[in-house]
Design an enzyme around this catalytic site. Structure first.
Site, PDB file in Angstrom:
ATOM      1  N   HIS A  93       0.855  -1.191   0.000  1.00 39.94           N
ATOM      2  CA  HIS A  93       0.000   0.000   0.000  1.00 39.94           C
ATOM      3  C   HIS A  93       0.888   1.238   0.000  1.00 39.94           C
ATOM      4  CE1 HIS A  93      -2.918   3.005   1.333  1.00 39.94           C
ATOM      5  NE2 HIS A  93      -3.863   2.151   0.969  1.00 39.94           N
ATOM      6  N   GLU A  95       0.831   3.860   1.596  1.00 43.75           N
ATOM      7  CA  GLU A  95       1.176   4.356   2.935  1.00 43.75           C
ATOM      8  C   GLU A  95       2.313   3.541   3.542  1.00 43.75           C
ATOM      9  OE1 GLU A  95      -3.398   5.884   3.468  1.00 43.75           O
ATOM     10  OE2 GLU A  95      -2.735   4.093   4.553  1.00 43.75           O
ATOM     11  N   GLY A 169      -8.182   9.006   0.029  1.00 42.28           N
ATOM     12  CA  GLY A 169      -8.661   9.807   1.150  1.00 42.28           C
ATOM     13  C   GLY A 169      -8.791  11.289   0.867  1.00 42.28           C
ATOM     14  N   SER A 209     -10.792   6.931  -2.911  1.00 48.35           N
ATOM     15  CA  SER A 209     -12.022   7.714  -2.728  1.00 48.35           C
ATOM     16  C   SER A 209     -13.239   7.069  -3.401  1.00 48.35           C
ATOM     17  CB  SER A 209     -11.830   9.146  -3.243  1.00 48.35           C
ATOM     18  OG  SER A 209     -10.840   9.827  -2.479  1.00 48.35           O
TER      19      SER A 209
END
Length: 250
Positions: A93, A95, A169, A209
């Site tokens: 991912h 992140e 996000g 999103s």
């Protein structure tokens, strides 16, 4: 035919009280045709798997170590996750790549370990806003795909999730044309490396999103076999309509 997949990534959210939402989701999805997967924090894995026994919802993890065991304080092996009830694990991912410096080689090593432990590896790829604006999207995604997928990749062991970093996000969503361009290129890259039979069995998810209001449009795009959903997966009332939209697109 590739089975559709709606996967929810809870990230670093959720304590025991969140299991109520998971139970609500399992009830809401009792007639789902698509595969439904929720990836809660590791502290909830065992309890989440118990909540979802005999339901249409499976439980996955958000990361694993590339070693099978050893002196790795604070880390969890794929075998441990499988033992706790996980059937899949998210790897690479953005992140993790950004916050922990994970490279394609790291992700590939983790994927090999996950597959060996009986987990489906959901491998994430995606470009930053700078990459997109510089016209490097396809180059970046191709490189991540090539470096992150193990050579023994198959439709039963690996799922690929395209998540443009700038859309995660933020409420910003690529156009359907942009999503189609990347997913078409991902499929072509898979065909070139693994051959048509294997490549066409690998599911491609879109993430960034995704919500009930845009799910139908996204799922109508060719080679989008489902979604990897973040914030909208935390509440059954938000995630169930996405699952329903995916079912309707089948």
């Amino acid at each position: 035919m590739r089975r559709k997949l709606a996967a929810g990534n809870w990230k670093m959210n959720g304590t025991a009280s969140a299991l109520t939402e998971l139970g609500n989701l399992a009830y809401s999805c009792k007639s789902a045709k698509a595969e439904v997967l929720i990836c809660p924090p590791a502290t909830l894995l065992y309890r989440a798997a118990n909540v979802c026994v005999d339901s249409k919802v499976s439980i996955g993890a958000q990361d694993c170590h590339n070693a099978t065991y050893g002196a790795h304080t604070g880390d969890l092996s794929a075998e441990m996750l499988h033992d706790a009830g996980a059937t899949a694990v998210i790897l690479g991912h953005s992140e993790r790549r950004a916050d922990h410096g994970e490279t394609d080689e790291t992700v590939r090593a983790k994927a090999k370990t996950a597959i060996a432990a009986g987990l489906t590896a959901i491998i994430c790829v995606g470009e930053t806003l700078n990459d997109r604006e510089a016209g490097k999207t396809l180059d970046v995604v191709r490189a991540q795909l090539a470096g992150s997928l193990p050579d023994d990749t198959s439709g039963t062991t690996v799922v690929v999730a395209y998540e443009p970093v700038w859309a995660i996000g933020t409420g910003k969503v690529p156009t359907v044309e942009q999503i189609a361009e990347v997913h078409n290129d991902l499929r072509a890259s898979l065909v070139k490396r693994f051959g048509g039979e294997t490549a066409n069995a690998i599911r491609l998810l879109y993430g960034g999103s995704v919500k009930a209001g845009n799910a139908k449009e996204i799922f109508a795009v060719a080679h989008v076999d489902g979604a990897l959903v973040g914030g909208a997966s935390l509440k059954a009332a938000d995630f169930a309509p996405i699952v329903a939209a995916l079912d309707a697109s089948a």
